[in-house]
Design an enzyme around this catalytic site. Structure first.
Site, PDB file in Angstrom:
ATOM      1  N   CYS A   1       0.814  -1.228   0.000  1.00 41.64           N
ATOM      2  CA  CYS A   1       0.000   0.000   0.000  1.00 41.64           C
ATOM      3  C   CYS A   1       0.846   1.278   0.000  1.00 41.64           C
ATOM      4  O   CYS A   1       0.561   2.231  -0.739  1.00 41.64           O
ATOM      5  CB  CYS A   1      -0.933  -0.007   1.205  1.00 41.64           C
ATOM      6  SG  CYS A   1      -0.200  -0.669   2.707  1.00 41.64           S
TER       7      CYS A   1
ATOM      8  N   HIS B   1      -3.166   6.002   4.577  1.00 36.76           N
ATOM      9  CA  HIS B   1      -1.758   6.198   4.909  1.00 36.76           C
ATOM     10  C   HIS B   1      -1.327   7.581   4.409  1.00 36.76           C
ATOM     11  O   HIS B   1      -1.711   8.003   3.305  1.00 36.76           O
ATOM     12  CB  HIS B   1      -0.876   5.160   4.203  1.00 36.76           C
ATOM     13  CG  HIS B   1      -1.019   3.764   4.731  1.00 36.76           C
ATOM     14  ND1 HIS B   1      -1.776   3.427   5.835  1.00 36.76           N
ATOM     15  CD2 HIS B   1      -0.461   2.593   4.294  1.00 36.76           C
ATOM     16  CE1 HIS B   1      -1.681   2.117   6.040  1.00 36.76           C
ATOM     17  NE2 HIS B   1      -0.898   1.590   5.122  1.00 36.76           N
TER      18      HIS B   1
HETATM   19  O1  3JN Z   1       0.751  -2.500   7.622  1.00 40.60           O
HETATM   20  C1  3JN Z   1       0.278  -1.962   6.618  1.00 40.60           C
HETATM   21  O2  3JN Z   1      -0.174  -0.803   6.647  1.00 40.60           O
HETATM   22  C2  3JN Z   1       0.246  -2.703   5.350  1.00 40.60           C
HETATM   23  C3  3JN Z   1       0.363  -4.142   5.588  1.00 40.60           C
HETATM   24  C4  3JN Z   1       0.648  -4.983   4.634  1.00 40.60           C
HETATM   25  C5  3JN Z   1       0.859  -6.389   4.887  1.00 40.60           C
HETATM   26  C6  3JN Z   1       0.427  -6.967   6.075  1.00 40.60           C
HETATM   27  C7  3JN Z   1       0.684  -8.296   6.334  1.00 40.60           C
HETATM   28  C8  3JN Z   1       1.347  -9.069   5.420  1.00 40.60           C
HETATM   29  C9  3JN Z   1       1.488  -7.180   3.924  1.00 40.60           C
HETATM   30  C10 3JN Z   1       1.859  -6.594   2.609  1.00 40.60           C
HETATM   31  O3  3JN Z   1       0.964  -6.281   1.825  1.00 40.60           O
HETATM   32  O4  3JN Z   1       3.044  -6.423   2.320  1.00 40.60           O
HETATM   33  C11 3JN Z   1       1.768  -8.524   4.216  1.00 40.60           C
HETATM   34  C12 3JN Z   1       2.521  -9.374   3.265  1.00 40.60           C
HETATM   35  O5  3JN Z   1       1.915  -9.932   2.359  1.00 40.60           O
HETATM   36  O6  3JN Z   1       3.733  -9.490   3.464  1.00 40.60           O
END
Ligand code: 3JN
Length: 340
Positions: A133, A246
């Protein structure tokens, strides 16, 4: 001519992003023939709606994908690793929102406003990755600057909403806020520290270098999307007590000189960007205003006087929409319109 329609799967349908994906498919009138919602065994059996009709969520298995054309995935990295190749083998192209495949050189990492041509690479493994994101909203805003002036280096600080950690984190911020205002003891579960009335310089896990994985996602994904390993990128990612959207402070060192006025003009014309930049009248992007929208909002554009070619800007977007569901569905739309 009869419009082509597709059999579509939403994997991870009961999560915060999965539900938003369903809404995005509806809002964008995605040409759906049949829809199927998948989840882990824990959520299977729940009922969700699509276009006013009840749909029972089914447990995801390797056989779930037969006869389906496109699957949008937000089921976590482990499920993506396990099931995306099975889907691709069944002839169902996966657009995956996790980090599982993003840095695989054979798998395209796509932001439609920036590198739509990369979608063609779905042919390699039948999988397309959706970036993190924080990366998505930044590259949407930076793309015109990169094309016109070149980018040498980026210094980023993020201010990330709790919805990025899922439903439990949304509940945790609400409960902690209520408990504090009622002089009750605060319970922490999702985060290692209290998130209400606090800022945590900690998103995802830490590496031996001292950087967090979230910070390195911004570094590596930005370079892959621009197809430019020479861009210097350094980031500090921070969780703040905001529910949705964000925000990012981004310092850009350009290769050619860019004035703040030139960058503002670029932002006015940029695909997917809305310029909100009139600070003396209190106009700049805000998390609460970006929530519920698909655009990336940019403001506070000004010269960095400390270096020769420096620009500062403030970038805000709904992390569940443009940062996840909207971008994934936009990729699926490109795929459906141009390639399937
Ligand atoms: O923390 C955030 O604001 C975004 C989180 C993304 C996220 C959360 C857990 C696992 C991800 C990501 O999209 O990179 C993942 C992941 O797939 O590693």
């Amino acid at each position: 001519m009869h419009k082509k329609e597709f059999n579509v799967i939403v994997a991870g349908a009961t999560g915060v992003v999965g539900k938003q994906m369903i809404e995005c498919l509806e809002e964008r009138e995605f040409p759906v023939k049949n829809i199927k919602f998948l989840s882990s065994s824990r959520s299977a059996g729940k009922k969700l709606q699509f276009m006013g009709e009840d749909v029972v969520v089914e447990e995801m298995t390797r056989d779930s994908f037969n006869g389906y054309d496109i699957a949008v995935f937000s089921a976590g990295g482990a499920a993506s690793k396990q099931f995306a190749p099975a889907a691709a083998d069944s002839g169902c192209v996966v657009v995956d929102n996790s980090s599982a495949w993003r840095m695989d050189p054979d798998i395209p990492l796509v932001v439609p406003e920036v590198n739509p041509h990369a979608v063609a690479g779905y042919k390699n493994k039948g999988i397309i990755a959706n970036p993190n994101c924080s990366t998505i909203q930044m590259v949407v805003a930076l793309n015109p600057v990169y094309r016109k002036f070149g980018i040498k280096r980026l210094v980023i600080s993020t201010y990330q909403a709790v919805s990025g950690s899922g439903k439990k984190a949304l509940d945790e911020l609400l409960e902690q806020s209520k408990d504090i205002l009622n002089f009750k003891e605060v319970k922490t579960d999702v985060y290692p520290h209290q998130i209400a009335f606090n800022c945590l310089p900690h998103i995802d896990s830490f590496l031996d270098t001292g950087y967090s994985k979230e910070e390195m996602k911004m570094v590596n994904e930005t370079r892959k999307i621009f197809e430019d390993d020479k861009i210097g990128v350094t980031a500090t990612t921070v969780r703040i007590p905001v529910f949705y959207s964000h925000s990012e402070s981004v310092n850009i060192e350009t290769l050619k000189h860019a004035s703040a006025e030139q960058v503002k003009q670029l932002m006015k014309d940029a695909d997917g960007v809305e310029l909100l930049d009139d600070p003396v009248n209190n106009i700049y992007p805000l998390a609460i205003d970006a929530a519920g929208h698909d655009a990336t909002f940019v403001g506070r554009i000004r010269q960095d006087e400390s270096i020769e070619n420096g620009i500062n800007m403030w970038i805000v977007a709904d992390n569940i929409r443009k940062g996840a569901a909207t971008n994934t569905v936009q990729i699926a739309q490109l795929l459906a319109e141009k390639y399937l």
